[in-house]
Structure formats: structure tokens, C-alpha cells
Design an enzyme around this catalytic site. Structure first.
Site, PDB file in Angstrom:
ATOM      1  CB  THR A   1      -3.349   5.974   7.152  1.00  0.00           C
ATOM      2  OG1 THR A   1      -3.348   5.931   5.724  1.00  0.00           O
ATOM      3  CG2 THR A   1      -3.462   4.562   7.696  1.00  0.00           C
TER       4      THR A   1
ATOM      5  CE1 TYR B   1      -2.077  16.758   6.187  1.00  0.00           C
ATOM      6  CE2 TYR B   1      -0.711  15.887   4.420  1.00  0.00           C
ATOM      7  CZ  TYR B   1      -0.903  16.774   5.469  1.00  0.00           C
ATOM      8  OH  TYR B   1       0.073  17.682   5.798  1.00  0.00           O
TER       9      TYR B   1
ATOM     10  CG  PHE C   1      -6.796  -1.535  -0.756  1.00  0.00           C
ATOM     11  CD1 PHE C   1      -7.593  -2.638  -0.528  1.00  0.00           C
ATOM     12  CD2 PHE C   1      -5.945  -1.559  -1.848  1.00  0.00           C
ATOM     13  CE1 PHE C   1      -7.546  -3.735  -1.363  1.00  0.00           C
ATOM     14  CE2 PHE C   1      -5.890  -2.653  -2.693  1.00  0.00           C
ATOM     15  CZ  PHE C   1      -6.696  -3.745  -2.448  1.00  0.00           C
TER      16      PHE C   1
ATOM     17  CG  LEU D   1      -7.595   7.023  -3.199  1.00  0.00           C
ATOM     18  CD1 LEU D   1      -7.895   6.334  -4.525  1.00  0.00           C
ATOM     19  CD2 LEU D   1      -7.820   6.064  -2.050  1.00  0.00           C
TER      20      LEU D   1
ATOM     21  CE1 TYR E   1       5.533  14.039  -3.138  1.00  0.00           C
ATOM     22  CE2 TYR E   1       4.641  15.780  -4.529  1.00  0.00           C
ATOM     23  CZ  TYR E   1       4.451  14.700  -3.709  1.00  0.00           C
ATOM     24  OH  TYR E   1       3.176  14.253  -3.450  1.00  0.00           O
TER      25      TYR E   1
END
Ligand code: NAD
Length: 392
Positions: free
Chosen positions: A50, A52, A73, A138, A234
Site C-alpha cells: 500500500t 508509498y 503484512f 514500513l 509530527y
């Protein structure tokens, strides 16, 4: 079954196989329309199903004819339950790659584990010999340390003090204030453990020790830097600390595998709608406002445009331009002062009433639906479809 989106909070708990295929094909078409990319031929993508990572795999395969080995996963489907979107994306990618005579294999399981690293190494030895690019993409809320067996959970919290900000509740569709408690030192350490550079380094170590890293191999991990509006939750928050750790890891990898002439980069990408970003408070509001501004300015980009640009102009270039922290930057348009100033002006006055005018929530929501294979005009969502799909 007839499959309609089941949205719970910031996730959609089902996915549409035909819509996911449409999404993958759309990205493939984009890459083909842009022309070929000078990317290595044996590419390992960790987090390939999914966002990037998927865009990276598509760009390598359809922009450069690369052999791609992916790790993800995802949940497979049953007769009664749909698979996760990443499962269907991978099925669609395999189908398209096979039709184009491109090698692809995908391993489904925990990328943080030693067992997955060993399986990938066996497959590289058996099929490819070596890999000359490793894309680390990830995004996970937790990680089990393979050495100790201890599981760590990442946290999305500000550092130092409580932070009150506006946010958009996607299920109630209202703009409201949210107060986030500051992280403890444990929260920070755990987030670094999950989303920092340790696992990237372990992958590079395992691949190098097994002799499956090609000389001159390029590797990258993805980061988001952002600006003042997103820093408190962030860039300067727990997740930002984890991302800083990627800079440390890149330096270590560059130093450690000098003999192999490995180039390791952290690549900073723009904010887009993915399963990972929709889970971050503030991001749906920020991204909706940013989409509106960037679309008005004619500089909007999604995942595939970002990754195509990264692969074509920076990642595999001879002497790519780096920022002061030696990172590759694909986010320079989003972070430009004029763009940020326009987002800030809207941010100051946005509320539930004027949100649809100031922000592009329609665009945000459509991108969100598309992550799960919904919202494609080419797909008839009234049709009965089988939820079953295989990776050919
Ligand atoms: P995503 O949720 O779309 O993709 C995550 C991928 O990781 C999926 O392929 C998933 O299957 C895989 N994955 C998760 N846990 C796994 C595990 N234990 N084992 C194997 N695979 C696993 O996320 P994304 O937004 O594409 O994020 C990818 C990277 O890009 C992250 O480092 C993220 O911080 C970075 N990034 C994202 C944005 C954004 O706006 N979304 C912006 C800049 C950088």
C-alpha cells in the site's frame, strides 16, 4: 457479494478487489505515461502493498522493468470476508507484472522478524542472486524485537508539553479542538523502537551477511518532515524522534557497508492520504487544507507522482542533491513558504461550517476511499464480486 465501504473511525474495515485493481492499474498507467526510469533491476520493497511502498514497487517494475521482491503484512480473504486492501493490491500487481513478463514475488508476514528476513534471503539466493535496491517503507503501530521477544507500541504524542490544536473528526465530519498529552520518555523510546532505524539496519545487516547485497546497492527509508503546522504532532513529536533515528541509521549503513559501496538515504516525501497518515490526529485537517492550496496552485501530487519523481531525479542519480541532514527531499513544494503561509491562513479560521470551502475534504475523502478500492468511476459497486483473490 456486493461490497460497500465499512468505515470505522479513521479506517475502512473492508476492501474492494476490483477497485484495488483499478487503483494499481491507474498507478501503472501513470508510470508508463511518464517514460522509463533509470532504476536498478533487482529491487526489494519492504512494505510493498500500500501507500508509498506500493508506488515504489510499481515505479521500479513498470518504469524500469525491475524484478521486484516484496514484503508486506496483509490479511487474505475468505468466502465471507474481504481481504485487506494491500492483499488485493498485491494480487493486482502480480497479475499485471506477470502479464508484462516481469518477475515478482511477495512474502506476507512480519518484516520485523528474523524468520521473514531469512525467507527473503533464501528467495533472493534462489531467484535473483543479489538485490541492488532496498526500499524500506514500513508503517506499523507496533514491533516485536526479534532478539528479546518484547513488543513495543508506538505513540503519536507531542513532546515536552500538552498540545491543543484543531483537528477534523472524519467520522462526525466536524472540526474541533483536541488536547494531546505529552509523551513520557518511555513513549518516545518505544516509538523510536518501532518506527526508527533499528529494523532497517537489521535488514541491511542480514542481507549483507548473507552476501545478497549487490555492490553499489542503494537503499532508502521514507520520512515526513513537514513544517510548523504539523511539527507539534509530527516533526517535533514522538514520531519525529523515530524519524530522526532514520538519519542516524542511514549514516551507520553508509559507514558500515563502504566496501560494498552501499548508498543509504532517508527520503522525505510529501503528506498524502494513506492508511498510516489517516491515523495521525491533525493530518486529515492539514492534508485537506494543503490539498486545496496545492491544487489551486497547480502543484498537487499523490503517492505515485512523488515516487516517480524520487526514483527518476534523486534516488538513483550519480550525485543527488542532499539537504543539510543528507536527506533526499521530494517535499520541497509542500514546505515552500508561500504554500505553508496559505495553509496557515486557512488553518487560523477553519471551522466545521467553512471547512468544505477552505479545504479539499472531498479530495481527501475520495483518496481515502480509493485506498480501499472504493470511489472509482470505472467500477460498478452494485455488482456481485467474489472476495477471493490470489497472488499468481
Ligand atoms: P501504509 O500504511 O500505506 O503502508 C505500510 C506498509 O507496511 C504496508 O505495505 C504494510 O503491509 C506494511 N507493513 C506494516 N507492518 C508490517 C509488518 N510488521 N511486516 C511487514 N509489512 C508490514 O504507509 P505509508 O504512508 O505508505 O508509509 C510508508 C512510509 O512512508 C512510512 O515510513 C511513512 O512514515 C512514510 N511517509 C508517509 C507519508 C504520508 O503522508 N503517508 C509522508 C511521508 C513519509
Amino acid at each position: 457479494m456486493v461490497i460497500k465501504p465499512k468505515i470505522r473511525g479513521f479506517i475502512c474495515t473492508n476492501a474492494h478487489p476490483v477497485g484495488c485493481e483499478a487503483s494499481v492499474l491507474e498507478q501503472i498507467e501513470y508510470v508508463k505515461s511518464q517514460g522509463s526510469v533509470d532504476c536498478p533491476k533487482n529491487v526489494l520493497v519492504i512494505g510493498c502493498s500500500t501507500g508509498y511502498g506500493l508506488a515504489s514497487r510499481i515505479t521500479a517494475a513498470f518504469g524500469a522493468g525491475a524484478n521486484t521482491l516484496g514484503v508486506c503484512f496483509e490479511k487474505e480473504p475468505s468466502e465471507r470476508k474481504t481481504a485487506t486492501a494491500g492483499w488485493y493490491n498485491t494480487a493486482a500487481f502480480h497479475k499485471a507484472a506477470k502479464q508484462a513478463n516481469l518477475y515478482c514475488k511477495t512474502l506476507n508476514g512480519d518484516a520485523f522478524s528474523d524468520a521473514m528476513k531469512a525467507q527473503v534471503i533464501d528467495l533472493i539466493k534462489q531467484d535473483l542472486g543479489t538485490v541492488d535496491a532496498v526500499i524500506y517503507s514500513l508503517a506499523s503501530p507496533r514491533r516485536t524485537d526479534p532478539k528479546t521477544g518484547e513488543t513495543y507500541n508506538s505513540q503519536l504524542k507531542p513532546i515536552g508539553k500538552q498540545y491543543t490544536t484543531k483537528t477534523f473528526d472524519t467520522s462526525k465530519e466536524i472540526v474541533h479542538e483536541v488536547t494531546l498529552d505529552p509523551a513520557t520518555q518511555d513513549d518516545i523510546d518505544n516509538t523510536v523502537k518501532v518506527m526508527g532505524g533499528e529494523d532497517w539496519e537489521l535488514w541491511m545487516q542480514a542481507l549483507s551477511e548473507a552476501g545478497v547485497l549487490a555492490k553499489g546497492c542503494t537503499t532508502t527509508a521514507y520520512t515526513y518532515i513537514g513544517k510548523e503546522l504539523t511539527w507539534p504532532i509530527y516533526g517535533h513529536a514522538t514520531i519525529g524522534k523515530a524519524k530522526e533515528d532514520l538519519d542516524r541509521a542511514a549514516a551507520m549503513i553508509n559507514q558500515q557497508y563502504q566496501e560494498l559501496d552501499v548508498s543509504a538515504y532517508v527520503s522525505s516525501l510529501k503528506a498524502v492520504v494513506t492508511q498510516a497518515s489517516s491515523a495521525i490526529p491533525v493530518m486529515p485537517l492539514y492534508i485537506s487544507l494543503m490539498f486545496k492550496v496545492m491544487k489551486e496552485e497547480g502543484c498537487h501530487e499523490g503517492v505515485i507522482e512523488q515516487i516517480y519523481g524520487l526514483f527518476n531525479n534523486l534516488l538513483f542519480a550519480q550525485d543527488p542533491q542532499l539537504d543539510e541532514a543528507k536527506r533526499l527531499r521530494m517535499d520541497t513544494v509542500e514546505t515552500r513558504d508561500e504554500i505553508q503561509e496559505k495553509i496557515k491562513q486557512r488553518w487560523a479560521v477553519v471551522n466545521s461550517e467553512n471547512f468544505s470551502e477552505l479545504g479539499d475534504y472531498t479530495g481527501y475523502h475520495l483518496d481515502f476511499l480509493k485506498l480501499f478500492g472504493f470511489g472509482f468511476e470505472s467500477v460498478d459497486y452494485e455488482q456481485d464480486v467474489s472476495p477471493l483473490a490470489e497472488w499468481v
